[in-house]
Design a protein around this motif. Structure first.
Motif, mmCIF file in Angstrom:
data_model
loop_
_atom_site.group_PDB
_atom_site.id
_atom_site.type_symbol
_atom_site.label_atom_id
_atom_site.label_comp_id
_atom_site.label_asym_id
_atom_site.label_seq_id
_atom_site.Cartn_x
_atom_site.Cartn_y
_atom_site.Cartn_z
ATOM 1 N N ALA A 234 46.765 2.443 -28.103
ATOM 2 C CA ALA A 234 48.297 2.929 -28.814
ATOM 3 C C ALA A 234 49.114 1.687 -29.169
ATOM 4 N N TYR A 235 49.110 0.671 -28.184
ATOM 5 C CA TYR A 235 49.967 -0.569 -28.556
ATOM 6 C C TYR A 235 49.269 -1.364 -29.553
ATOM 7 N N GLN A 236 48.037 -1.480 -29.250
ATOM 8 C CA GLN A 236 47.188 -2.175 -30.347
ATOM 9 C C GLN A 236 47.264 -1.848 -31.560
ATOM 10 N N ALA A 237 47.405 -0.491 -31.791
ATOM 11 C CA ALA A 237 47.431 0.208 -33.110
ATOM 12 C C ALA A 237 48.639 -0.506 -33.874
ATOM 13 N N GLU A 238 49.878 -0.380 -33.038
ATOM 14 C CA GLU A 238 50.955 -0.763 -33.559
ATOM 15 C C GLU A 238 50.968 -2.220 -34.242
#
Lengths: 282, 243
Positions: free
Chosen positions: A154-158
């Motif tokens: 989820a963090y990497q997606a951002e």
């Protein structure tokens, strides 16, 4: 750089630079001085050196398990994160909406709760089935790992989304104007530039994901911190200084693990450098 | 029928009506200059011609083939019609040669060796034989724009569209880019140029179009437009531009 430049003979020269070597030497030296410091404390009589030594084999075992888990979490987390981040920038409303839900969900829950949810739900679903209980146990353990991968994704997606958004519209306008399809243009024009921007932040997230694996001990993983808890419980009550020594050793091993991964990211960063574009000459 | 022609082009962005029914014809081998005040819709007109912007109404024909139908892929259209932008829009992560190669590799599907050969040929054609390996950030504005011209030329377009190609350049770079464009016009390349370079429009173009507020006010030979403008708005514009 673009993907195909990876085949360029000069790439080898870019990876094995004096910078790369010196950072490896610095990392090794840092670890060495930490060991010397630890031994020094022992010499001062703060704890028994033989005790510190006796912990090493068990902790190294935990280190390898952590390495294994990290080896799953980083590729899986990055793969999912990349797809979700890309989905958040598409014109397809449904994909964009789903991706936004994904990020909001996994970013808002503490990783420890996610680990428990995944493994407990797995245990509930597989309970009273004909599957071998040992296998069920393994599956619930790995579900915890997958939960962590989803969390970091989820963090990497951002991060990936920010990278994609940082590429100016003129770039895709130009690839449109020579007749390159939207999908191809994503791979040959947008993503190579987006990654160049994203890599430092991704390195950050990788290192944070590595340390989150320490939470896996709560569902029964004997990775580095899991082993540490059990070693401490054997020694700690009667030997306060001993548990301090154990956690010191654990910290060093996490340092080695993180340092390895961030060095690799740094090498990839160097590969993506564009001559004349960077502000600094570092 | 003309080489490239547009009939009744209309385009609005929200409530803003940018094109209000434009008919345009470009003959084979002609250089057409589109002049007019800023914000009059010149760039949008150009972008409608290669479908970078989809017109709300109207048709575009290339050699009699209707481009504005669902059966025609915009990617195909854009391979036939080259475009050069005001802000160059070079791919910042690729060197000059690879900037030119990209369209050849991924739109024309040429193999690497022939794409490279063609790219080097086009870069030499615009006078950048010594900058093949340079990255955009290492080039001056004029050099970047010439790479962009080479990138468009490499696709062997039937028409080239120039959208204010010199507006972001210093006087010396303007000269070097205009020299390349003049050379191309002499070689018989069909081109449509949106420009504020009145000297270029007067000397190089075969026909000039005066565009204002989404419609073509006047069109004719350079001397028609510059020396004998008929329309009041065109007269006022010329008076300001030419002092």
């Amino acid at each position: 750089m673009s993907w195909s430049r990876l085949h360029h003979p000069r790439v080898a020269n870019r990876i094995f630079t004096w910078k790369a070597w010196s950072s490896i030497v610095l990392g090794v030296l840092g670890t060495y001085w930490a060991v010397v410091f630890l031994i020094g404390l022992g010499r001062l009589g703060l704890y028994r050196l033989s005790f510190a030594e006796s912990q090493v084999p068990a902790l190294l075992g935990g280190f390898y398990v952590s390495l294994e888990v990290v080896g799953v979490i980083i590729p899986l987390g990055f793969g999912i994160g990349f797809l979700i981040g890309w989905a958040r920038t598409t014109r397809v409303l449904i994909l964009r909406g789903l991706a936004a839900y994904y990020v909001d969900f996994f970013r808002s829950l503490p990783p420890i709760a996610l680990i428990f949810f995944a493994s407990l739900l797995g245990a509930l679903a597989l309970n009273n089935t004909t599957i071998n209980p040992y296998l069920v146990h393994d599956i619930t353990l790995w579900l915890g790992v997958v939960a962590l991968a989803f969390h970091t994704a989820a963090y990497q997606a951002e991060i990936v989304r920010a990278g994609i958004l940082s590429v100016p519209a003129g770039q895709t306008e130009a690839s449109d104007s020579v007749g390159i399809s939207k999908l191809r243009s994503m791979f040959v024009v947008v993503l190579p530039q987006a990654f160049r921007i994203s890599l430092p932040a991704l390195g950050n997230e990788f290192s944070s994901a590595i340390k989150d694996t320490s939470l896996l001990s709560v569902i029964g993983w004997f990775e580095l911190s899991g082993v540490a808890y059990s070693q401490v419980s054997q020694a700690g009550f009667v030997y306060l200084r001993g548990s301090l020594v154990i956690w010191f050793e654990v910290a060093m091993l996490y340092f080695v693990l993180t340092y390895l991964v961030t060095r690799v990211v740094r090498v990839i960063e160097d590969l993506f450098k564009v001559p004349g574009l960077e502000v600094t000459r570092l | 029928m003309s080489h490239l022609s547009a009939r009744g082009l209309r385009k609005s962005f929200g409530t803003l009506e940018v094109l209000r029914g434009v008919d345009l014809d470009i003959e084979l081998g002609d250089a057409l200059c589109i002049i007019g005040p800023s914000g009059s819709g010149k760039s949008t007109l150009l972008r409608c011609l290669n479908l970078l912007v989809t017109p709300d109404a109207g048709e575009v024909f290339l050699d009699g083939v209707k481009l504005t139908t669902s059966g025609i892929r915009p990617e195909w259209v854009r391979q036939q019609i080259g475009m050069v932008f005001q802000s160059f829009n070079l791919f910042t992560h690729l060197n000059a040669t690879r900037n030119v190669m990209l369209g050849l590799r991924h739109a024309k599907k040429l193999d690497r060796a022939s794409a490279r050969k063609k790219a080097i040929f086009e870069l030499k054609r615009v006078g950048l034989g010594d900058k093949l390996e340079a990255f955009p950030a290492q080039l001056s504005g004029g050099q970047q724009q010439r790479v962009a011209i080479a990138r468009a030329l490499a696709m062997d377009p039937k028409v080239m569209l120039f959208d204010e190609p010199t507006s972001a350049l210093d006087p010396e770079s303007i000269h070097e880019v205009l020299a390349v464009m003049t050379q191309l016009a002499k070689e018989g390349l069909t081109m449509a140029v949106v420009t504020h370079e009145m000297g270029f429009a007067r000397e190089v173009s075969d026909r000039v179009v005066f565009f204002d507020a989404g419609i073509i006010l006047e069109e004719g030979t350079p001397s028609d437009i510059f020396d004998r403008p008929g329309h009041e708005r065109a007269k006022a514009f010329m008076d300001k531009i030419l002092r």
